[in-house]
Motif scaffolding. Structure first.
Motif, mmCIF file in Angstrom:
data_model
loop_
_atom_site.group_PDB
_atom_site.id
_atom_site.type_symbol
_atom_site.label_atom_id
_atom_site.label_comp_id
_atom_site.label_asym_id
_atom_site.label_seq_id
_atom_site.Cartn_x
_atom_site.Cartn_y
_atom_site.Cartn_z
ATOM 1 N N ARG A 84 0.835 -1.211 0.000
ATOM 2 C CA ARG A 84 0.000 0.000 0.000
ATOM 3 C C ARG A 84 0.869 1.261 0.000
ATOM 4 N NH1 ARG A 84 -4.346 2.130 4.465
ATOM 5 N NH2 ARG A 84 -4.852 4.009 3.336
ATOM 6 N N THR A 85 1.878 1.267 0.837
ATOM 7 C CA THR A 85 2.771 2.430 0.917
ATOM 8 C C THR A 85 3.495 2.662 -0.406
ATOM 9 O OG1 THR A 85 3.087 2.055 3.283
ATOM 10 C CG2 THR A 85 4.720 3.424 2.173
ATOM 11 N N MET A 86 4.039 1.587 -0.974
ATOM 12 C CA MET A 86 4.794 1.731 -2.219
ATOM 13 C C MET A 86 3.873 2.074 -3.385
ATOM 14 S SD MET A 86 7.717 -1.141 -1.737
ATOM 15 C CE MET A 86 9.107 -0.361 -2.530
ATOM 16 N N SER A 87 2.635 1.607 -3.350
ATOM 17 C CA SER A 87 1.669 1.978 -4.388
ATOM 18 C C SER A 87 1.418 3.478 -4.348
ATOM 19 C CB SER A 87 0.355 1.227 -4.200
ATOM 20 O OG SER A 87 0.524 -0.143 -4.453
ATOM 21 N N SER B 121 4.491 5.178 -5.775
ATOM 22 C CA SER B 121 4.997 4.637 -7.040
ATOM 23 C C SER B 121 5.474 5.684 -8.053
ATOM 24 C CB SER B 121 3.982 3.690 -7.680
ATOM 25 O OG SER B 121 2.810 4.359 -8.024
ATOM 26 N N PRO B 122 4.841 6.850 -8.161
ATOM 27 C CA PRO B 122 5.367 7.825 -9.125
ATOM 28 C C PRO B 122 6.786 8.303 -8.805
ATOM 29 C CG PRO B 122 3.142 8.425 -8.459
ATOM 30 C CD PRO B 122 3.602 7.321 -7.545
ATOM 31 N N TRP B 123 7.211 8.137 -7.554
ATOM 32 C CA TRP B 123 8.521 8.641 -7.141
ATOM 33 C C TRP B 123 9.542 7.535 -6.861
ATOM 34 C CZ3 TRP B 123 3.873 10.394 -5.075
ATOM 35 C CH2 TRP B 123 3.467 11.634 -5.556
ATOM 36 N N LEU B 124 9.180 6.277 -7.088
ATOM 37 C CA LEU B 124 10.107 5.182 -6.830
ATOM 38 C C LEU B 124 11.184 5.138 -7.910
ATOM 39 C CD1 LEU B 124 7.722 2.228 -5.841
ATOM 40 C CD2 LEU B 124 9.124 3.629 -4.318
ATOM 41 N N ASN B 125 12.407 4.860 -7.481
ATOM 42 C CA ASN B 125 13.465 4.660 -8.453
ATOM 43 C C ASN B 125 13.438 3.197 -8.928
ATOM 44 O OD1 ASN B 125 14.639 3.126 -6.408
ATOM 45 N ND2 ASN B 125 16.206 4.647 -5.913
ATOM 46 N N HIS C 203 11.546 -2.382 -8.353
ATOM 47 C CA HIS C 203 11.865 -3.813 -8.314
ATOM 48 C C HIS C 203 11.370 -4.446 -7.003
ATOM 49 C CE1 HIS C 203 13.970 -7.565 -9.000
ATOM 50 N NE2 HIS C 203 14.533 -7.432 -7.813
ATOM 51 N N ILE C 204 11.601 -3.779 -5.896
ATOM 52 C CA ILE C 204 11.143 -4.294 -4.604
ATOM 53 C C ILE C 204 9.619 -4.374 -4.584
ATOM 54 C CG2 ILE C 204 10.995 -3.804 -2.117
ATOM 55 C CD1 ILE C 204 13.823 -2.525 -2.417
ATOM 56 N N HIS C 205 8.968 -3.345 -5.095
ATOM 57 C CA HIS C 205 7.508 -3.350 -5.141
ATOM 58 C C HIS C 205 7.007 -4.510 -6.000
ATOM 59 C CE1 HIS C 205 3.508 -1.174 -6.060
ATOM 60 N NE2 HIS C 205 3.396 -1.901 -4.967
ATOM 61 N N SER C 206 7.669 -4.763 -7.101
ATOM 62 C CA SER C 206 7.312 -5.887 -7.969
ATOM 63 C C SER C 206 7.449 -7.218 -7.233
ATOM 64 C CB SER C 206 8.205 -5.871 -9.215
ATOM 65 O OG SER C 206 7.960 -6.987 -10.012
ATOM 66 N N GLN C 207 8.507 -7.366 -6.436
ATOM 67 C CA GLN C 207 8.700 -8.587 -5.649
ATOM 68 C C GLN C 207 7.581 -8.747 -4.616
ATOM 69 O OE1 GLN C 207 12.720 -7.803 -4.208
ATOM 70 N NE2 GLN C 207 13.423 -9.596 -5.355
#
Length: 68
Positions: free
Chosen positions: A39-42, A45-49, A54-58
């Motif tokens: 939820r946090t990474m979603s 997501s616009p600001w993830l490097n 990759h971590i979010h995908s995992q």
């Protein structure tokens, strides 16, 4: 509601800090850790490097594997 009560209700007590989790494979995370960080990474997501993406995908893959 005090600030302390509010912060304790928005952050689960039984979740390890992301710095700790970053050294552990998502397959070893608890379900609540996966859901909370997904939820946090979603939201971020616009600001993830590339590494964050990759971590979010995992995390997504692990949630799907567990059928959550």
């Amino acid at each position: 509601m005090s600030d302390q009560e509010e912060s304790s209700s928005t952050y689960p007590r039984n979740i390890r800090d992301f710095q700790v989790l970053s050294s552990v494979k998502p397959s070893e995370w608890t379900e609540i850790e996966l859901q909370f960080n997904h939820r946090t990474m979603s939201d971020l997501s616009p600001w993830l490097n590339e590494q964050g993406t990759h971590i979010h995908s995992q995390i997504i893959h692990e949630l799907e594997r567990r059928g959550v």
